[in-house]
Design a protein around this motif. Structure first.
Motif, PDB file in Angstrom:
ATOM      1  N   ASP A   1       6.823  10.446   1.517  1.00  0.00           N
ATOM      2  CA  ASP A   1       6.427   9.300   2.355  1.00  0.00           C
ATOM      3  C   ASP A   1       5.212   8.587   1.775  1.00  0.00           C
ATOM      4  O   ASP A   1       5.150   7.364   1.765  1.00  0.00           O
ATOM      5  CB  ASP A   1       6.123   9.745   3.786  1.00  0.00           C
ATOM      6  CG  ASP A   1       7.383  10.043   4.587  1.00  0.00           C
ATOM      7  OD1 ASP A   1       8.478   9.680   4.120  1.00  0.00           O
ATOM      8  OD2 ASP A   1       7.268  10.630   5.675  1.00  0.00           O
ATOM      9  N   LYS A   2       4.250   9.335   1.287  1.00  0.00           N
ATOM     10  CA  LYS A   2       3.034   8.743   0.718  1.00  0.00           C
ATOM     11  C   LYS A   2       3.376   7.899  -0.515  1.00  0.00           C
ATOM     12  O   LYS A   2       2.863   6.797  -0.682  1.00  0.00           O
ATOM     13  CB  LYS A   2       2.031   9.834   0.354  1.00  0.00           C
ATOM     14  CG  LYS A   2       0.726   9.307  -0.149  1.00  0.00           C
ATOM     15  CD  LYS A   2      -0.256  10.416  -0.459  1.00  0.00           C
ATOM     16  CE  LYS A   2      -1.552   9.842  -1.006  1.00  0.00           C
ATOM     17  NZ  LYS A   2      -2.492  10.883  -1.378  1.00  0.00           N
ATOM     18  N   SER A   3       4.256   8.391  -1.370  1.00  0.00           N
ATOM     19  CA  SER A   3       4.620   7.638  -2.564  1.00  0.00           C
ATOM     20  C   SER A   3       5.414   6.384  -2.208  1.00  0.00           C
ATOM     21  O   SER A   3       5.274   5.342  -2.853  1.00  0.00           O
ATOM     22  CB  SER A   3       5.397   8.510  -3.556  1.00  0.00           C
ATOM     23  OG  SER A   3       6.628   8.919  -3.014  1.00  0.00           O
ATOM     24  N   VAL A   4       6.231   6.450  -1.161  1.00  0.00           N
ATOM     25  CA  VAL A   4       6.991   5.282  -0.716  1.00  0.00           C
ATOM     26  C   VAL A   4       6.036   4.217  -0.180  1.00  0.00           C
ATOM     27  O   VAL A   4       6.190   3.027  -0.468  1.00  0.00           O
ATOM     28  CB  VAL A   4       8.041   5.677   0.357  1.00  0.00           C
ATOM     29  CG1 VAL A   4       8.657   4.454   0.996  1.00  0.00           C
ATOM     30  CG2 VAL A   4       9.115   6.552  -0.254  1.00  0.00           C
ATOM     31  N   VAL A   5       5.033   4.620   0.586  1.00  0.00           N
ATOM     32  CA  VAL A   5       4.046   3.685   1.125  1.00  0.00           C
ATOM     33  C   VAL A   5       3.270   3.026  -0.016  1.00  0.00           C
ATOM     34  O   VAL A   5       3.040   1.813  -0.011  1.00  0.00           O
ATOM     35  CB  VAL A   5       3.102   4.388   2.123  1.00  0.00           C
ATOM     36  CG1 VAL A   5       1.912   3.508   2.467  1.00  0.00           C
ATOM     37  CG2 VAL A   5       3.861   4.789   3.384  1.00  0.00           C
ATOM     38  N   GLU A   6       2.879   3.809  -1.019  1.00  0.00           N
ATOM     39  CA  GLU A   6       2.156   3.252  -2.170  1.00  0.00           C
ATOM     40  C   GLU A   6       3.004   2.235  -2.921  1.00  0.00           C
ATOM     41  O   GLU A   6       2.521   1.174  -3.309  1.00  0.00           O
ATOM     42  CB  GLU A   6       1.711   4.373  -3.110  1.00  0.00           C
ATOM     43  CG  GLU A   6       0.592   5.224  -2.553  1.00  0.00           C
ATOM     44  CD  GLU A   6       0.295   6.453  -3.407  1.00  0.00           C
ATOM     45  OE1 GLU A   6       0.946   6.655  -4.465  1.00  0.00           O
ATOM     46  OE2 GLU A   6      -0.592   7.228  -3.004  1.00  0.00           O
ATOM     47  N   GLU A   7       4.265   2.539  -3.120  1.00  0.00           N
ATOM     48  CA  GLU A   7       5.174   1.617  -3.811  1.00  0.00           C
ATOM     49  C   GLU A   7       5.397   0.351  -2.984  1.00  0.00           C
ATOM     50  O   GLU A   7       5.425  -0.760  -3.513  1.00  0.00           O
ATOM     51  CB  GLU A   7       6.513   2.306  -4.106  1.00  0.00           C
ATOM     52  CG  GLU A   7       7.460   1.481  -4.942  1.00  0.00           C
ATOM     53  CD  GLU A   7       6.938   1.146  -6.329  1.00  0.00           C
ATOM     54  OE1 GLU A   7       7.285   0.054  -6.835  1.00  0.00           O
ATOM     55  OE2 GLU A   7       6.188   1.953  -6.913  1.00  0.00           O
ATOM     56  N   ALA A   8       5.525   0.506  -1.668  1.00  0.00           N
ATOM     57  CA  ALA A   8       5.699  -0.648  -0.787  1.00  0.00           C
ATOM     58  C   ALA A   8       4.459  -1.543  -0.828  1.00  0.00           C
ATOM     59  O   ALA A   8       4.572  -2.770  -0.845  1.00  0.00           O
ATOM     60  CB  ALA A   8       5.975  -0.193   0.638  1.00  0.00           C
TER      61      ALA A   8
END
Length: 141
Positions: A59-66
């Protein structure tokens, strides 16, 4: 006159997101002091079966990419010098939009009727934002 706009976009459909931004810019064309809060929401993956196969900090990596994608999108779609705040929230879509609208004391929320192209009605999230939010909402098709 609208000064503080909350623009809810879906980064998986940038063409529709551009339409929402273009509409916001048209609405505020005569207002050089407008502040645009552009939000995209990452829904949590709660299915324990699926989440068992994902990396620990997925989830953290998805938020960073978003966040990276959102900055690139706004840079390409807002005139230089425009006051834009980027918000990547993690949670239920309608709850996050309503929370941010209240927290940021926005004058208007702009969002699509549905994130699905060619949908014939309102999405459940759009309905819930309209039902539970005390701020004015402009629903776009």
């Amino acid at each position: 006159m609208y000064n503080k706009l909350l623009i809810a976009i879906d980064l998986s459909n940038l063409e529709s997101a551009k339409f929402v931004v273009d509409t916001a810019l048209e609405i505020t064309a005569s207002n050089p002091n407008a502040i645009y809060r552009v939000v995209t929401i990452i829904e949590p993956i709660d299915d324990s079966f699926i989440s068992a196969f994902l990396p620990k900090n997925f989830d953290k990596s998805v938020v960073e990419e978003a966040n990276k994608t959102l900055h690139e999108f706004t840079k390409a779609n807002f005139p230089e010098g425009t006051k834009v705040q980027h918000i990547v929230a993690h949670g239920t879509i309608y709850e996050e939009i309503n929370r941010i609208a209240e927290e940021k004391d926005v004058d208007l929320i702009l969002m699509l009727a549905s994130s699905k192209p060619h949908a014939k009605g309102l999405s459940s999230n759009t309905v819930k934002v309209a039902r539970h939010c005390k701020k004015p909402i402009l629903v776009l098709r």
